[in-house]
Design a protein around this motif. Structure first.
Motif, PDB file in Angstrom:
ATOM      1  N   TYR A   1       0.860  -1.175   0.062  1.00  0.00           N
ATOM      2  CA  TYR A   1       0.016  -0.003  -0.081  1.00  0.00           C
ATOM      3  C   TYR A   1       1.042   1.248  -0.054  1.00  0.00           C
ATOM      4  CZ  TYR A   1      -2.622  -3.642   2.457  1.00  0.00           C
ATOM      5  OH  TYR A   1      -3.404  -4.809   2.738  1.00  0.00           O
TER       6      TYR A   1
ATOM      7  N   LEU B   1      -5.473   6.610   1.638  1.00  0.00           N
ATOM      8  CA  LEU B   1      -4.771   5.404   0.598  1.00  0.00           C
ATOM      9  C   LEU B   1      -4.770   5.960  -0.794  1.00  0.00           C
ATOM     10  CD1 LEU B   1      -4.049   2.524   0.334  1.00  0.00           C
ATOM     11  CD2 LEU B   1      -6.387   1.826  -0.343  1.00  0.00           C
TER      12      LEU B   1
ATOM     13  N   GLU C   1     -19.880   5.913   1.304  1.00  0.00           N
ATOM     14  CA  GLU C   1     -18.469   5.785   1.423  1.00  0.00           C
ATOM     15  C   GLU C   1     -18.201   5.813   2.983  1.00  0.00           C
ATOM     16  OE1 GLU C   1     -16.473   8.876  -0.437  1.00  0.00           O
ATOM     17  OE2 GLU C   1     -15.135   9.287   0.943  1.00  0.00           O
TER      18      GLU C   1
ATOM     19  N   LEU D   1      -4.264   8.966   7.606  1.00  0.00           N
ATOM     20  CA  LEU D   1      -3.628   8.550   6.401  1.00  0.00           C
ATOM     21  C   LEU D   1      -4.717   8.441   5.454  1.00  0.00           C
ATOM     22  CD1 LEU D   1      -1.386   7.802   8.579  1.00  0.00           C
ATOM     23  CD2 LEU D   1      -0.827   6.082   6.982  1.00  0.00           C
TER      24      LEU D   1
ATOM     25  N   ASN E   1     -12.847  -3.318  -1.341  1.00  0.00           N
ATOM     26  CA  ASN E   1     -11.379  -3.453  -1.455  1.00  0.00           C
ATOM     27  C   ASN E   1     -10.651  -3.093  -0.200  1.00  0.00           C
ATOM     28  OD1 ASN E   1     -11.361  -0.781  -1.355  1.00  0.00           O
ATOM     29  ND2 ASN E   1     -11.305  -0.415  -3.572  1.00  0.00           N
ATOM     30  N   ASN E   2      -9.426  -3.176  -0.353  1.00  0.00           N
ATOM     31  CA  ASN E   2      -8.466  -2.816   0.756  1.00  0.00           C
ATOM     32  C   ASN E   2      -8.306  -1.304   1.219  1.00  0.00           C
ATOM     33  OD1 ASN E   2      -7.783  -5.759   1.286  1.00  0.00           O
ATOM     34  ND2 ASN E   2      -7.081  -5.344  -0.924  1.00  0.00           N
ATOM     35  N   ASP E   3      -9.292  -0.499   0.833  1.00  0.00           N
ATOM     36  CA  ASP E   3      -9.530   0.737   1.110  1.00  0.00           C
ATOM     37  C   ASP E   3      -9.630   1.059   2.698  1.00  0.00           C
ATOM     38  OD1 ASP E   3     -10.820   3.759  -0.547  1.00  0.00           O
ATOM     39  OD2 ASP E   3      -9.304   3.563   0.982  1.00  0.00           O
ATOM     40  N   MET E   4      -8.749   1.065   3.416  1.00  0.00           N
ATOM     41  CA  MET E   4      -8.580   1.186   4.811  1.00  0.00           C
ATOM     42  C   MET E   4      -8.760   2.925   5.023  1.00  0.00           C
ATOM     43  SD  MET E   4      -6.206  -0.265   7.915  1.00  0.00           S
ATOM     44  CE  MET E   4      -4.707   0.203   6.997  1.00  0.00           C
ATOM     45  N   ARG E   5      -9.847   3.181   5.702  1.00  0.00           N
ATOM     46  CA  ARG E   5     -10.166   4.753   5.957  1.00  0.00           C
ATOM     47  C   ARG E   5      -9.837   4.811   7.255  1.00  0.00           C
ATOM     48  NH1 ARG E   5     -13.138   7.007   1.596  1.00  0.00           N
ATOM     49  NH2 ARG E   5     -12.702   5.524   0.151  1.00  0.00           N
ATOM     50  N   PHE E   6      -8.940   5.945   7.673  1.00  0.00           N
ATOM     51  CA  PHE E   6      -8.349   6.352   8.843  1.00  0.00           C
ATOM     52  C   PHE E   6      -9.216   7.754   9.689  1.00  0.00           C
ATOM     53  CE2 PHE E   6      -4.390   4.397   9.822  1.00  0.00           C
ATOM     54  CZ  PHE E   6      -4.022   3.697   8.495  1.00  0.00           C
ATOM     55  N   GLY E   7      -9.449   7.552  10.945  1.00  0.00           N
ATOM     56  CA  GLY E   7      -9.848   8.476  11.562  1.00  0.00           C
ATOM     57  C   GLY E   7      -8.740   9.791  11.683  1.00  0.00           C
TER      58      GLY E   7
ATOM     59  N   ARG F   1     -13.314  -5.156   9.693  1.00  0.00           N
ATOM     60  CA  ARG F   1     -12.181  -5.281  10.657  1.00  0.00           C
ATOM     61  C   ARG F   1     -11.744  -3.723  11.035  1.00  0.00           C
ATOM     62  NH1 ARG F   1     -11.062  -7.076   5.656  1.00  0.00           N
ATOM     63  NH2 ARG F   1      -9.441  -5.944   4.177  1.00  0.00           N
TER      64      ARG F   1
ATOM     65  N   TYR G   1      -2.883   0.866  -3.827  1.00  0.00           N
ATOM     66  CA  TYR G   1      -2.582  -0.669  -3.306  1.00  0.00           C
ATOM     67  C   TYR G   1      -2.437  -1.841  -4.382  1.00  0.00           C
ATOM     68  CZ  TYR G   1      -7.274  -2.361  -3.735  1.00  0.00           C
ATOM     69  OH  TYR G   1      -8.766  -2.619  -4.353  1.00  0.00           O
TER      70      TYR G   1
ATOM     71  N   TYR H   1      -8.851  -1.177  13.102  1.00  0.00           N
ATOM     72  CA  TYR H   1      -7.468  -1.549  13.574  1.00  0.00           C
ATOM     73  C   TYR H   1      -7.296  -0.149  14.559  1.00  0.00           C
ATOM     74  CZ  TYR H   1      -6.659  -4.303   9.013  1.00  0.00           C
ATOM     75  OH  TYR H   1      -6.958  -5.220   8.278  1.00  0.00           O
TER      76      TYR H   1
ATOM     77  N   TYR I   1       0.319   5.026   1.344  1.00  0.00           N
ATOM     78  CA  TYR I   1      -0.563   6.240   2.066  1.00  0.00           C
ATOM     79  C   TYR I   1       0.061   7.599   1.881  1.00  0.00           C
ATOM     80  CZ  TYR I   1      -3.274   2.342   4.031  1.00  0.00           C
ATOM     81  OH  TYR I   1      -4.093   1.216   4.312  1.00  0.00           O
TER      82      TYR I   1
END
Lengths: 113, 112
Positions: A33, A45, B1, A43, B97-103, B31, A48, B33, A35
């Motif tokens: 990935y 993205l 989103e 962060l 997808n693997n689009d991990m969104r952050f706070g 999931r 990826y 994190y 970021y």
């Protein structure tokens, strides 16, 4: 253990220049990935990859390109750098997407002037 | 989103006190994190929470997940100065997808 290695750590670019941020991992991870982290923010993205030869866009892909010719390497290319691309860039990898720890590199500080 | 919101964004605590950081997310996620970031450093993985009711503890930190409420918490017990850092939560959209969104992160300062 090397883990995720990014180079360069710091770089100053002029508007319109291009550059490549390098990322390599030695953990045989299939997921990688890129970021970006703007000051005081979380962060976001950029791109990826789930394996060699496969890449996909993330939340903020505009102005960037990636390639994944090997499992180990995942370079990020900035074309025609703009001040809005001033940020800290983190490369990361994981063995697979679901529930596994994602390992981050040390970051690359990029300033576009 | 998928959107991820943390609160508070800034937290100043006395050593020895307890506090909780909250992380809400807007759509179903499979999931969650938690990460720690020290100034000028990379992110360190703290916890990965995969199922409703999941609870994980490491030292003075305990994370939990309520998928029905779309809420995760990071509880700090008897804070010490070494816990001073910025804490981020991040979530993946379920089935996406693997689009991990952050706070945006919670900047924690623990004072003596």
């Amino acid at each position: 253990n090397a883990g995720v290695t990014q180079t360069p750590k710091f770089r100053i670019l002029k508007i319109g220049q291009s550059m490549t941020l390098q990322c390599a991992q030695d953990m045989n991870h299939n997921y990688m990935y890129w970021y970006r982290q703007d000051p005081g923010m979380g962060l976001k993205l950029i791109y990826y990859s789930v394996g060699a030869g496969i890449t996909d866009k993330g939340e903020v892909p505009n102005g960037y390109n990636v390639s994944r010719s090997t499992t180990e390497d995942f370079p990020l290319r900035l074309e025609l750098a703009a001040p809005s691309q001033t940020s800290v860039y983190f490369c990361a990898s994981s063995i697979q997407s679901s529930g596994n720890t994602i390992y981050f590199g040390e970051g690359s500080w990029l300033t576009v002037v | 989103e998928l959107k991820v919101e943390q609160n508070p964004l800034f937290l100043s605590m006395q050593e020895g006190k307890n506090y909780t950081i909250y992380c809400n997310y807007s759509t179903t996620s499979d999931r969650l994190y938690w990460y720690r970031q020290d100034p000028g450093k990379s992110l360190e993985s703290l916890f990965v929470l995969l199922s409703n009711g999941a609870v994980k503890q490491e030292g003075r930190l305990m994370a939990s997940l309520d998928t029905k409420a779309r809420l995760s918490t990071l509880h700090i017990t008897a804070a010490v100065h070494d816990l001073s850092a910025t804490y981020f939560c991040a979530a993946n959209q379920k089935g996406g997808n693997n689009d991990m969104r952050f706070g945006a992160g919670t900047r924690l300062t623990v004072k003596p």
